[in-house]
Design an enzyme around this catalytic site. Structure first.
Site: not given
Length: 186
Positions: A27-28, A71-72, A91, A93, A154
């Site tokens: 997550g981010n 990376s997202e 974001h 999970h 995801h």
């Protein structure tokens, strides 16, 4: 503002981990302010996040800070470009949402009046590899007319005018997925 933005990202990242909405590196979160995006760095752990773990990039994806973004970052940027009203992206999970993504079809059914009121609908975006432009495009397309999206196998993405709003939408998505999953399993 950068101190406030970092403080909010730390607070809600840790809260997401505490509430079981994500684990370890998953997550981010990001905030858009003054044309810059404050986002969790690559490899940072949600429940240990500190100010040094927050990257700053511009809307073209160029690093402003010395810290590499998640990376997202492409997905976050695509959402900010798609929705002028969005100032925060979450974001995560969460387990029930990921499980539901493999069973629910193109949209997660809304069960509660609260989810109907605050989410409206929850589309499921078709699987694309993490961190890719393809995933960023799929999510940005799905988020055009929704404040929440489940990504197949995801996790979830929610948006808001504030990080608080985006975070609590994420909680509602996971609650909706859990209730739907439990109802389907009876």
């Amino acid at each position: 503002m950068s101190r406030i933005a970092k403080s909010q990202l730390i607070h809600y990242s840790r809260k997401a981990h505490e509430r079981g909405l994500t684990a370890a590196f998953g997550g981010n979160l990001s905030l858009l302010f003054g044309g810059l995006v404050f986002i969790k760095s690559t490899g940072a752990v949600m429940d240990e996040l500190n100010a040094g773990d927050i990257a700053v990039i511009d809307l073209d994806g160029r690093q402003v800070s010395g810290v590499r973004p998640s990376s997202e970052y492409r997905m976050h940027l695509a959402i900010y470009r798609e929705r002028e009203d969005v100032r925060a992206v979450v974001h995560l999970h969460p387990p029930y949402s990921i499980a539901a993504s493999t069973m629910a079809g193109k949209e997660l059914p809304i069960i509660t009046p609260e989810a109907e009121l605050y989410l409206g609908r929850i589309p499921v975006a078709e699987f694309r590899p993490a961190g890719t432009r393809e995933l960023a495009e799929k999510v940005a397309e799905a988020i055009k007319e929704s404040d929440a999206v489940i990504m197949e196998r995801h996790g979830i993405v929610t948006v808001g005018r504030t990080l608080r709003e985006a975070f609590y939408r994420a909680e509602l998505v996971e609650e909706s997925a859990k209730l739907w999953y439990l109802a389907e399993r009876r």
